[in-house]
Design a protein around this motif. Sequence first.
Motif, PDB file in Angstrom:
ATOM      1  N   ILE A  56       0.989  -1.051  -0.184  1.00 49.92           N
ATOM      2  CA  ILE A  56       0.032   0.126   0.032  1.00 49.92           C
ATOM      3  C   ILE A  56       1.120   1.279  -0.060  1.00 49.92           C
ATOM      4  CG2 ILE A  56      -1.693   1.423   1.476  1.00 49.92           C
ATOM      5  CD1 ILE A  56      -2.903  -1.290   2.363  1.00 49.92           C
ATOM      6  N   LYS A  57       1.826   1.359   0.924  1.00 45.58           N
ATOM      7  CA  LYS A  57       2.648   2.583   1.086  1.00 45.58           C
ATOM      8  C   LYS A  57       3.600   2.625  -0.248  1.00 45.58           C
ATOM      9  CE  LYS A  57       6.622   4.410   3.563  1.00 45.58           C
ATOM     10  NZ  LYS A  57       7.580   4.063   4.516  1.00 45.58           N
ATOM     11  N   LYS A  58       4.065   1.560  -0.854  1.00 42.87           N
ATOM     12  CA  LYS A  58       4.929   1.759  -2.262  1.00 42.87           C
ATOM     13  C   LYS A  58       4.063   2.349  -3.187  1.00 42.87           C
ATOM     14  CE  LYS A  58       8.889  -1.108  -1.231  1.00 42.87           C
ATOM     15  NZ  LYS A  58       9.540  -2.389  -1.428  1.00 42.87           N
ATOM     16  N   THR A  59       2.634   1.471  -3.436  1.00 44.32           N
ATOM     17  CA  THR A  59       1.732   1.969  -4.728  1.00 44.32           C
ATOM     18  C   THR A  59       1.260   3.328  -4.429  1.00 44.32           C
ATOM     19  OG1 THR A  59       1.282  -0.750  -4.494  1.00 44.32           O
ATOM     20  CG2 THR A  59      -0.110   1.081  -5.750  1.00 44.32           C
ATOM     21  N   THR A  60       1.115   3.711  -3.068  1.00 44.58           N
ATOM     22  CA  THR A  60       0.639   5.111  -3.159  1.00 44.58           C
ATOM     23  C   THR A  60       1.677   5.935  -3.562  1.00 44.58           C
ATOM     24  OG1 THR A  60      -0.774   4.428  -0.971  1.00 44.58           O
ATOM     25  CG2 THR A  60      -0.214   6.935  -1.411  1.00 44.58           C
ATOM     26  N   GLU A  61       2.979   6.017  -3.180  1.00 43.98           N
ATOM     27  CA  GLU A  61       3.898   6.600  -3.755  1.00 43.98           C
ATOM     28  C   GLU A  61       4.081   6.814  -5.273  1.00 43.98           C
ATOM     29  OE1 GLU A  61       7.537   5.118  -1.601  1.00 43.98           O
ATOM     30  OE2 GLU A  61       6.939   5.915   0.243  1.00 43.98           O
ATOM     31  N   TYR A  62       3.996   5.595  -5.626  1.00 46.27           N
ATOM     32  CA  TYR A  62       4.024   5.314  -7.377  1.00 46.27           C
ATOM     33  C   TYR A  62       2.861   6.138  -7.795  1.00 46.27           C
ATOM     34  CZ  TYR A  62       7.564   1.732  -6.706  1.00 46.27           C
ATOM     35  OH  TYR A  62       8.590   0.998  -6.333  1.00 46.27           O
ATOM     36  N   MET A  63       1.630   5.882  -7.230  1.00 45.51           N
ATOM     37  CA  MET A  63       0.397   6.627  -7.823  1.00 45.51           C
ATOM     38  C   MET A  63       0.454   8.153  -7.802  1.00 45.51           C
ATOM     39  SD  MET A  63      -1.239   4.337  -9.219  1.00 45.51           S
ATOM     40  CE  MET A  63      -2.938   4.529  -9.648  1.00 45.51           C
ATOM     41  N   ASP A  64       0.968   8.621  -6.657  1.00 46.10           N
ATOM     42  CA  ASP A  64       1.298   9.887  -6.374  1.00 46.10           C
ATOM     43  C   ASP A  64       2.118  10.657  -7.622  1.00 46.10           C
ATOM     44  OD1 ASP A  64      -0.454  10.088  -4.434  1.00 46.10           O
ATOM     45  OD2 ASP A  64       1.137  10.083  -2.720  1.00 46.10           O
ATOM     46  N   ASN A  65       3.170   9.901  -7.902  1.00 49.04           N
ATOM     47  CA  ASN A  65       4.117  10.305  -9.097  1.00 49.04           C
ATOM     48  C   ASN A  65       3.697   9.751 -10.367  1.00 49.04           C
ATOM     49  OD1 ASN A  65       6.156  11.914  -7.636  1.00 49.04           O
ATOM     50  ND2 ASN A  65       5.925  10.171  -6.221  1.00 49.04           N
ATOM     51  N   TYR A  66       2.494   9.374 -10.444  1.00 48.31           N
ATOM     52  CA  TYR A  66       1.909   8.755 -11.878  1.00 48.31           C
ATOM     53  C   TYR A  66       2.983   7.884 -12.572  1.00 48.31           C
ATOM     54  CZ  TYR A  66      -0.191  13.574 -11.584  1.00 48.31           C
ATOM     55  OH  TYR A  66      -0.971  14.293 -10.938  1.00 48.31           O
ATOM     56  N   TYR A 105       3.147   4.229 -13.009  1.00 47.85           N
ATOM     57  CA  TYR A 105       2.250   3.440 -12.965  1.00 47.85           C
ATOM     58  C   TYR A 105       2.950   2.002 -13.247  1.00 47.85           C
ATOM     59  CZ  TYR A 105      -1.165   7.253 -13.624  1.00 47.85           C
ATOM     60  OH  TYR A 105      -1.549   8.110 -13.216  1.00 47.85           O
ATOM     61  N   VAL A 106       4.020   1.878 -13.912  1.00 41.63           N
ATOM     62  CA  VAL A 106       4.563   0.414 -14.331  1.00 41.63           C
ATOM     63  C   VAL A 106       4.969  -0.261 -13.044  1.00 41.63           C
ATOM     64  CG1 VAL A 106       6.653  -0.712 -15.095  1.00 41.63           C
ATOM     65  CG2 VAL A 106       5.676   1.121 -16.335  1.00 41.63           C
ATOM     66  N   PRO A 107       5.726   0.408 -11.931  1.00 39.50           N
ATOM     67  CA  PRO A 107       6.071  -0.323 -10.818  1.00 39.50           C
ATOM     68  C   PRO A 107       4.624  -0.639  -9.818  1.00 39.50           C
ATOM     69  CG  PRO A 107       6.757   1.992 -10.495  1.00 39.50           C
ATOM     70  CD  PRO A 107       6.378   1.662 -11.940  1.00 39.50           C
ATOM     71  N   ALA A 108       3.823   0.467 -10.202  1.00 39.98           N
ATOM     72  CA  ALA A 108       2.411   0.166  -9.335  1.00 39.98           C
ATOM     73  C   ALA A 108       1.831  -0.950  -9.789  1.00 39.98           C
ATOM     74  CB  ALA A 108       1.800   1.443  -9.528  1.00 39.98           C
ATOM     75  N   ILE A 109       1.491  -1.072 -10.955  1.00 37.87           N
ATOM     76  CA  ILE A 109       0.651  -2.458 -11.311  1.00 37.87           C
ATOM     77  C   ILE A 109       1.627  -3.795 -11.412  1.00 37.87           C
ATOM     78  CG2 ILE A 109       1.468  -1.992 -13.905  1.00 37.87           C
ATOM     79  CD1 ILE A 109      -2.174  -3.430 -12.422  1.00 37.87           C
ATOM     80  N   LYS A 110       2.884  -3.554 -11.505  1.00 37.10           N
ATOM     81  CA  LYS A 110       3.644  -4.719 -11.368  1.00 37.10           C
ATOM     82  C   LYS A 110       3.714  -5.303  -9.936  1.00 37.10           C
ATOM     83  CE  LYS A 110       6.213  -4.772 -15.687  1.00 37.10           C
ATOM     84  NZ  LYS A 110       7.449  -4.570 -16.505  1.00 37.10           N
ATOM     85  N   LEU A 137      -7.785  -9.323   0.366  1.00 37.05           N
ATOM     86  CA  LEU A 137      -8.475  -9.023  -0.842  1.00 37.05           C
ATOM     87  C   LEU A 137      -9.106  -7.607  -1.073  1.00 37.05           C
ATOM     88  CD1 LEU A 137      -9.302 -10.538  -3.477  1.00 37.05           C
ATOM     89  CD2 LEU A 137     -11.543 -11.092  -2.329  1.00 37.05           C
ATOM     90  N   LEU A 138      -9.564  -7.313  -0.048  1.00 37.61           N
ATOM     91  CA  LEU A 138     -10.266  -6.085  -0.153  1.00 37.61           C
ATOM     92  C   LEU A 138      -9.239  -4.619  -0.615  1.00 37.61           C
ATOM     93  CD1 LEU A 138     -12.891  -4.069   0.089  1.00 37.61           C
ATOM     94  CD2 LEU A 138     -12.416  -3.825   2.546  1.00 37.61           C
ATOM     95  N   ASN A 139      -8.121  -4.870   0.102  1.00 35.58           N
ATOM     96  CA  ASN A 139      -7.286  -3.694  -0.063  1.00 35.58           C
ATOM     97  C   ASN A 139      -6.515  -3.953  -1.670  1.00 35.58           C
ATOM     98  OD1 ASN A 139      -6.726  -1.907   2.328  1.00 35.58           O
ATOM     99  ND2 ASN A 139      -7.111  -3.724   3.168  1.00 35.58           N
ATOM    100  N   VAL A 140      -6.239  -5.144  -2.001  1.00 36.14           N
ATOM    101  CA  VAL A 140      -5.640  -5.348  -3.278  1.00 36.14           C
ATOM    102  C   VAL A 140      -6.753  -4.940  -4.354  1.00 36.14           C
ATOM    103  CG1 VAL A 140      -5.185  -7.269  -5.069  1.00 36.14           C
ATOM    104  CG2 VAL A 140      -4.478  -7.282  -2.612  1.00 36.14           C
ATOM    105  N   ILE A 141      -8.161  -5.347  -4.296  1.00 37.66           N
ATOM    106  CA  ILE A 141      -8.979  -4.630  -5.455  1.00 37.66           C
ATOM    107  C   ILE A 141      -9.023  -3.168  -5.181  1.00 37.66           C
ATOM    108  CG2 ILE A 141     -10.063  -6.784  -5.562  1.00 37.66           C
ATOM    109  CD1 ILE A 141     -12.473  -5.596  -3.933  1.00 37.66           C
ATOM    110  N   LYS A 142      -8.816  -2.612  -4.251  1.00 38.33           N
ATOM    111  CA  LYS A 142      -9.032  -1.143  -3.961  1.00 38.33           C
ATOM    112  C   LYS A 142      -7.818  -0.666  -4.670  1.00 38.33           C
ATOM    113  CE  LYS A 142     -11.470  -0.175   0.241  1.00 38.33           C
ATOM    114  NZ  LYS A 142     -11.275   0.344   1.544  1.00 38.33           N
ATOM    115  N   MET A 143      -6.680  -1.089  -4.611  1.00 37.39           N
ATOM    116  CA  MET A 143      -5.355  -0.801  -5.332  1.00 37.39           C
ATOM    117  C   MET A 143      -5.591  -0.997  -6.803  1.00 37.39           C
ATOM    118  SD  MET A 143      -1.966  -1.185  -2.795  1.00 37.39           S
ATOM    119  CE  MET A 143      -2.762  -2.892  -2.240  1.00 37.39           C
ATOM    120  N   LEU A 144      -6.187  -2.272  -7.145  1.00 39.96           N
ATOM    121  CA  LEU A 144      -6.221  -2.363  -8.368  1.00 39.96           C
ATOM    122  C   LEU A 144      -7.547  -1.478  -9.308  1.00 39.96           C
ATOM    123  CD1 LEU A 144      -5.962  -6.275  -8.620  1.00 39.96           C
ATOM    124  CD2 LEU A 144      -4.659  -4.619  -9.691  1.00 39.96           C
TER     125      LEU A 144
END
Length: 800
Positions: A612-622, A624-629, A673-680
């Motif tokens: 969650i922490k890493k994905t949020t950082e990636y999304m804040d900076n647009y 998307y490659v490391p976020a989805i992977k 599962l709930l937090n994964v689908i939120k990030m997806l």
Amino acid sequence: MMGKRYDKSIELKWEEEWEKYGVNRFDENDKDKPVFSIDTPPPFTSGKLHMGHALSYSFFDFAARYKRMRGYNVYYPQGFDCQGLPTELRVEKEYGRSDPKEFMENCVRWTEQAIQNMKDSMKRLGFSPDWRYEYRTMDKSYHRLVQISLIRMFDKGDMYNAEFPVIWCPNCGTAIAKAETVEVERTTKLNYILFETEDGVKHEIATTRPELLHACVAVMFHPEDRRYAKYANQKIKTPFGKWVPVIPDEDVDKEFGSGLVMVCTFGDKQDIVWAKRHNLPLIKAFDEHGRVINSGMYDGMSAKEARKWVLDYLKEKGLFVRDEPLTQVVKVHDKCGTPIEYLLSSQWFIKVKDYKDKIIEWAKEIKWYPEYGVHHLINWAQSLEWDWVISRQRWFGTPIPFWYCPKCKRWYHPKEEELPVDPRFEKRSCPVCGTEMIGERDVCDCWVDSSITPLIISKWEVDDEFFKRMYPTTLRPQGYEIIRTWAFYTIFRSTYLTGQIPFKEILLNANVLGPDGKKMSKSLGNIVDPMQLVEEYSADALRQWAAMSGAMVKDRPFSYKDIKYAQSFLTKLWNTARFIEMQINDYDYDDEDTRYLRTVDRWILTRLNELIKKTTEYMDNYDYVPAIKGIQNFVWHELCDYYLEYVKYRLYEPETYGTESKRAAQYTLYNVLLNVIKMLTPFTPHIAEEIYQIYHPEPDRFIVKESWPEVVGDVSWNDEDAVERAKLLNQIIDAIREFKSKNQLSMRTELDRVVITINDDLSDIRDEILRTGRVKELIVKEGNEMSVTCYHECEGGKKD
């Protein structure tokens, strides 16, 4: 209950539900939420989305959906760039050329159908703009604002009409801007022909464009070229018998050809520089259709026909010496690929040269993703040599709102409250002398329209309160290749008109190449249709492909491997969610269940927190490659390969391992599962929405309106010791699986015995080793170097 397979009909269902309940709408009445506004590129209305649209518009949608989940009131309008040459060419092909008014009506009719087709495709891809704020550059309301912007620039002296050499497309019959040209390499011939000086000496002059010989107005040489120094400021006779001056100039390359160069009006931009610098006479070489004029001998010919005629003439007269192959770079019109000409023409211009430094300053105030994108704009601004020619000799465009008085010899415009106007069809008398004026027939370059999109969506000159709230916009997402046009012109015009930069951030994306690594084109047969991919795979698969291909400014070939992987991930996620649904359908969620968490539970929850922490950082900076992977790897490997296998025995046998242990596993599965689908959700909103029904089957509750997951601070969700223990457990399970695989045993085979040598206590993960590894007896021996030895008696003999 979830179905056995992920069916694409699910996507259609949720697209209809989102539209029905207006889940993507901007709330004008909500003044408490921070606004995140997107100045989305208005695509040209071709009628079909291409792979570039699929990539770039997925980028924009990821940002919009993410920001909604982060609590922003997202303003995401969508416009359409309707006017311009491509539309006219298509309408001419389909309907033919009729009288102007009927022709423009056909253009509007064709464009409206094209817009509807594109909107349907956008919706099918899950794009989520607020369609209530749709705009079209061909609408009268849009024309009004464009004309206001031009009149204000004219009144300040920054828009003017003048006769000047402009870049001209002979095929399209219109002036174009430098930004509408591209360079291509071609092989041609360098022809050596004879000129004669006043002393009777013949001199070779090399040229690639003998067809311009009739427009020759001077011959140049470098001042340091001693071969020609004595001829400075004398006369030289062209092969057609015309005498022209010989002029020294430092811009001449004395190493090219013979060191003498003929100046024609106009062969290239250097000829324009020389003509202006030395006050040379101007001869129009071509008309608007690329036909030779003012030659007296070969008028009416195309450039190609004239070149052959001139060379044949020179050979016949003994004035042709030789030719040799030459590779050169030439500029062509980006719309049709026709080599451009420089034509002396009366056009409308906007001053940009005088504002180059200011535009660079304004651009630096904006945050660029990636940061180095701004340097492309700076380089472009610094290279500008002339003002922006904004008039086009076409019909389907925004009318330039001016009339000319032939008696007063000046231009007049209407009052702003009279706009929009069309001088082509409206007669007006001069307000000074009463003479009937001549209405301007030209229309605007399409970049004049699109360079005020931040003003359009912010309701500039329409709703002052809304404008003050919405301008500048938050984000300008766009392609890297149009920095020199859309970004440059928008930053200039919008800041000029308002005194404020038009957006706070710019997000750049690159282009999609064909699977062969080349630019997609019909002639190469490498075009990939995004809607066919949606039909064959799914919209969520295509959106994942876009995220996986999202390196910001690096062109990337389309990969079928990536989209197949994306589709297989959806299948994996679906099957995982079905399993979890069956395990938690009787679970009454209770945070008190954290008291019973085992090591593996604390491990997966800690890893979820880190994700969650890493994905949020990636999304804040647009990014998307490391976020989805990162999400894909977590689901596929940590969750499915390991954790689900570790908890099955607790879920299936609560009577043996305890109800509390089962509830702890259910608590963990519920949250993971709930937090994964939120990030997806920004990436794969359709499947995320369907899985969300496990948790909230209410008809008007949607995951796309849920909050983005937060990092949980509870110690049970942050246990680094558990992470280290799980690494050890995974290593042991991997060794057992490798033994079974090497010995061609099913993973369900129960091993007789496993001996682990280790200087550690394995009691907290002992059950997972036994049940997940399917081991009858586990023996732990003390030793400094860890090893795993497996034993199994079978029909083929002992295996260890």
